[in-house]
Design a protein around this motif. Structure first.
Motif, PDB file in Angstrom:
ATOM      1  N   LEU A  34       1.197 -29.551 -23.979  1.00 57.51           N
ATOM      2  CA  LEU A  34       1.681 -29.691 -25.307  1.00 57.51           C
ATOM      3  C   LEU A  34       1.351 -28.479 -25.991  1.00 57.51           C
ATOM      4  O   LEU A  34       1.323 -28.198 -27.325  1.00 57.51           O
ATOM      5  CB  LEU A  34       0.672 -30.656 -26.014  1.00 57.51           C
ATOM      6  CG  LEU A  34       0.878 -32.125 -25.349  1.00 57.51           C
ATOM      7  CD1 LEU A  34      -0.223 -33.171 -25.894  1.00 57.51           C
ATOM      8  CD2 LEU A  34       2.054 -32.741 -25.491  1.00 57.51           C
ATOM      9  N   ASP A  35       1.532 -27.270 -25.358  1.00 60.89           N
ATOM     10  CA  ASP A  35       1.459 -25.901 -25.751  1.00 60.89           C
ATOM     11  C   ASP A  35       2.473 -25.627 -26.873  1.00 60.89           C
ATOM     12  O   ASP A  35       3.438 -25.928 -26.914  1.00 60.89           O
ATOM     13  CB  ASP A  35       1.579 -24.816 -24.735  1.00 60.89           C
ATOM     14  CG  ASP A  35       1.421 -23.609 -25.111  1.00 60.89           C
ATOM     15  OD1 ASP A  35       0.243 -23.283 -25.655  1.00 60.89           O
ATOM     16  OD2 ASP A  35       2.476 -22.709 -24.945  1.00 60.89           O
ATOM     17  N   GLY A  36       1.866 -25.369 -28.100  1.00 62.11           N
ATOM     18  CA  GLY A  36       2.447 -24.833 -29.296  1.00 62.11           C
ATOM     19  C   GLY A  36       2.491 -26.060 -30.354  1.00 62.11           C
ATOM     20  O   GLY A  36       3.009 -25.554 -31.264  1.00 62.11           O
ATOM     21  N   LEU A  37       2.398 -27.081 -29.951  1.00 61.79           N
ATOM     22  CA  LEU A  37       2.391 -28.278 -31.032  1.00 61.79           C
ATOM     23  C   LEU A  37       1.013 -28.134 -31.921  1.00 61.79           C
ATOM     24  O   LEU A  37       0.084 -27.486 -31.562  1.00 61.79           O
ATOM     25  CB  LEU A  37       2.129 -29.671 -30.399  1.00 61.79           C
ATOM     26  CG  LEU A  37       3.398 -30.342 -29.714  1.00 61.79           C
ATOM     27  CD1 LEU A  37       3.139 -31.547 -28.912  1.00 61.79           C
ATOM     28  CD2 LEU A  37       4.463 -30.275 -30.477  1.00 61.79           C
ATOM     29  N   LEU A  38       1.161 -28.599 -32.926  1.00 62.93           N
ATOM     30  CA  LEU A  38       0.033 -28.705 -33.977  1.00 62.93           C
ATOM     31  C   LEU A  38      -0.418 -29.936 -34.098  1.00 62.93           C
ATOM     32  O   LEU A  38       0.172 -30.962 -34.012  1.00 62.93           O
ATOM     33  CB  LEU A  38       0.459 -27.997 -35.388  1.00 62.93           C
ATOM     34  CG  LEU A  38       0.965 -26.558 -35.483  1.00 62.93           C
ATOM     35  CD1 LEU A  38       1.685 -26.104 -36.932  1.00 62.93           C
ATOM     36  CD2 LEU A  38       0.111 -25.888 -34.973  1.00 62.93           C
ATOM     37  N   LEU A  39      -1.785 -30.200 -34.005  1.00 63.97           N
ATOM     38  CA  LEU A  39      -2.319 -31.466 -34.401  1.00 63.97           C
ATOM     39  C   LEU A  39      -2.897 -31.468 -35.469  1.00 63.97           C
ATOM     40  O   LEU A  39      -3.710 -30.849 -36.194  1.00 63.97           O
ATOM     41  CB  LEU A  39      -3.611 -31.662 -33.206  1.00 63.97           C
ATOM     42  CG  LEU A  39      -4.227 -33.022 -33.460  1.00 63.97           C
ATOM     43  CD1 LEU A  39      -3.376 -34.000 -32.961  1.00 63.97           C
ATOM     44  CD2 LEU A  39      -5.349 -32.979 -32.541  1.00 63.97           C
ATOM     45  N   ASP A  40      -2.588 -32.653 -36.592  1.00 64.55           N
ATOM     46  CA  ASP A  40      -3.070 -32.757 -37.750  1.00 64.55           C
ATOM     47  C   ASP A  40      -4.654 -33.146 -37.724  1.00 64.55           C
ATOM     48  O   ASP A  40      -4.833 -34.426 -37.255  1.00 64.55           O
ATOM     49  CB  ASP A  40      -2.268 -33.853 -38.431  1.00 64.55           C
ATOM     50  CG  ASP A  40      -2.542 -34.115 -40.088  1.00 64.55           C
ATOM     51  OD1 ASP A  40      -3.760 -33.514 -40.336  1.00 64.55           O
ATOM     52  OD2 ASP A  40      -1.732 -34.368 -40.639  1.00 64.55           O
ATOM     53  N   ILE A  41      -5.336 -32.222 -38.095  1.00 62.55           N
ATOM     54  CA  ILE A  41      -6.951 -32.690 -38.218  1.00 62.55           C
ATOM     55  C   ILE A  41      -7.301 -32.675 -39.741  1.00 62.55           C
ATOM     56  O   ILE A  41      -8.624 -32.523 -39.926  1.00 62.55           O
ATOM     57  CB  ILE A  41      -7.766 -31.591 -37.453  1.00 62.55           C
ATOM     58  CG1 ILE A  41      -7.396 -30.188 -37.980  1.00 62.55           C
ATOM     59  CG2 ILE A  41      -7.232 -31.642 -36.020  1.00 62.55           C
ATOM     60  CD1 ILE A  41      -8.577 -29.127 -37.127  1.00 62.55           C
ATOM     61  N   HIS A  42      -6.456 -32.906 -40.683  1.00 63.98           N
ATOM     62  CA  HIS A  42      -6.798 -32.899 -41.962  1.00 63.98           C
ATOM     63  C   HIS A  42      -7.689 -33.923 -42.346  1.00 63.98           C
ATOM     64  O   HIS A  42      -7.639 -35.246 -41.940  1.00 63.98           O
ATOM     65  CB  HIS A  42      -5.461 -33.245 -42.836  1.00 63.98           C
ATOM     66  CG  HIS A  42      -5.835 -32.980 -44.351  1.00 63.98           C
ATOM     67  ND1 HIS A  42      -5.831 -31.722 -45.172  1.00 63.98           N
ATOM     68  CD2 HIS A  42      -6.011 -33.838 -45.415  1.00 63.98           C
ATOM     69  CE1 HIS A  42      -6.001 -31.740 -46.037  1.00 63.98           C
ATOM     70  NE2 HIS A  42      -6.098 -33.023 -46.598  1.00 63.98           N
ATOM     71  N   GLY A  43      -8.911 -33.670 -43.048  1.00 66.55           N
ATOM     72  CA  GLY A  43      -9.781 -34.654 -43.280  1.00 66.55           C
ATOM     73  C   GLY A  43     -10.984 -34.784 -41.976  1.00 66.55           C
ATOM     74  O   GLY A  43     -11.845 -35.841 -42.469  1.00 66.55           O
TER      75      GLY A  43
ATOM     76  N   TYR B 287      -4.461 -28.009 -39.580  1.00 64.37           N
ATOM     77  CA  TYR B 287      -3.906 -28.419 -38.102  1.00 64.37           C
ATOM     78  C   TYR B 287      -4.789 -27.713 -37.282  1.00 64.37           C
ATOM     79  O   TYR B 287      -5.393 -26.430 -37.462  1.00 64.37           O
ATOM     80  CB  TYR B 287      -2.484 -28.145 -38.239  1.00 64.37           C
ATOM     81  CG  TYR B 287      -1.606 -28.684 -39.095  1.00 64.37           C
ATOM     82  CD1 TYR B 287      -1.026 -29.751 -38.508  1.00 64.37           C
ATOM     83  CD2 TYR B 287      -1.267 -28.184 -40.159  1.00 64.37           C
ATOM     84  CE1 TYR B 287      -0.268 -30.565 -39.419  1.00 64.37           C
ATOM     85  CE2 TYR B 287      -0.430 -29.067 -40.999  1.00 64.37           C
ATOM     86  CZ  TYR B 287       0.144 -30.018 -40.547  1.00 64.37           C
ATOM     87  OH  TYR B 287       0.905 -30.973 -41.344  1.00 64.37           O
ATOM     88  N   ALA B 288      -5.005 -27.924 -36.026  1.00 64.49           N
ATOM     89  CA  ALA B 288      -5.473 -27.260 -34.956  1.00 64.49           C
ATOM     90  C   ALA B 288      -4.202 -27.011 -34.051  1.00 64.49           C
ATOM     91  O   ALA B 288      -3.398 -27.724 -33.611  1.00 64.49           O
ATOM     92  CB  ALA B 288      -6.506 -28.213 -34.033  1.00 64.49           C
ATOM     93  N   GLU B 289      -4.081 -25.943 -33.568  1.00 65.16           N
ATOM     94  CA  GLU B 289      -3.050 -25.595 -32.676  1.00 65.16           C
ATOM     95  C   GLU B 289      -3.354 -25.683 -31.326  1.00 65.16           C
ATOM     96  O   GLU B 289      -4.576 -25.540 -30.675  1.00 65.16           O
ATOM     97  CB  GLU B 289      -2.807 -23.871 -32.634  1.00 65.16           C
ATOM     98  CG  GLU B 289      -1.554 -23.338 -31.680  1.00 65.16           C
ATOM     99  CD  GLU B 289      -1.242 -21.997 -31.911  1.00 65.16           C
ATOM    100  OE1 GLU B 289      -0.345 -21.683 -31.121  1.00 65.16           O
ATOM    101  OE2 GLU B 289      -2.233 -21.194 -32.447  1.00 65.16           O
ATOM    102  N   LEU B 290      -2.475 -26.402 -30.578  1.00 66.01           N
ATOM    103  CA  LEU B 290      -2.616 -26.784 -29.164  1.00 66.01           C
ATOM    104  C   LEU B 290      -2.183 -25.599 -28.227  1.00 66.01           C
ATOM    105  O   LEU B 290      -1.263 -24.984 -28.267  1.00 66.01           O
ATOM    106  CB  LEU B 290      -2.049 -28.190 -28.602  1.00 66.01           C
ATOM    107  CG  LEU B 290      -2.462 -29.282 -29.579  1.00 66.01           C
ATOM    108  CD1 LEU B 290      -1.375 -30.662 -29.019  1.00 66.01           C
ATOM    109  CD2 LEU B 290      -4.007 -29.630 -29.546  1.00 66.01           C
TER     110      LEU B 290
END
Length: 98
Positions: free
Chosen positions: A38-47, A30-33
């Motif tokens: 969208l502060d605090g959300l995690l973005l799935d960057i798997h792969g 994940y990348a933390e936003l």
């Protein structure tokens, strides 16, 4: 932190509001936003390839300056990244677009 901010904290971007487990999965990356809206959300960057991470993202949100628009998030040049599962980097808010 208001109620909306608490709701977003440590959730994964795109998870349904009624998802019984909207948090990160241990085997994903994940990348933390960081920064509004969208502060605090995690973005799935798997792969994702390194080049894709370097490009940043434009994420659809009703919380942007233009409802239904996109919030722009980018990594900071030179900020360290870790490999493997968990939070590997941060994307910082850089603006909104319709």
């Amino acid at each position: 932190m208001n109620g909306d901010e608490q709701l977003l904290n440590r959730r994964v971007y795109g998870a349904d509001h009624d998802d019984p487990y909207p948090g990160p999965l241990p085997e994903r990356t994940y990348a933390e936003l960081v920064g509004r809206p969208l502060d605090g959300l995690l973005l799935d960057i798997h792969g994702w390839r390194a080049e894709e991470v370097d490009d940043g993202v434009a994420l659809v949100t009703e919380l942007s300056r233009w409802p239904g628009g996109r919030a722009l998030y980018d990594p900071r040049l030179g900020e360290p990244r870790t490999s493997g599962p968990g939070v590997s980097c941060r994307f910082y808010y850089s603006g909104d677009t319709p």
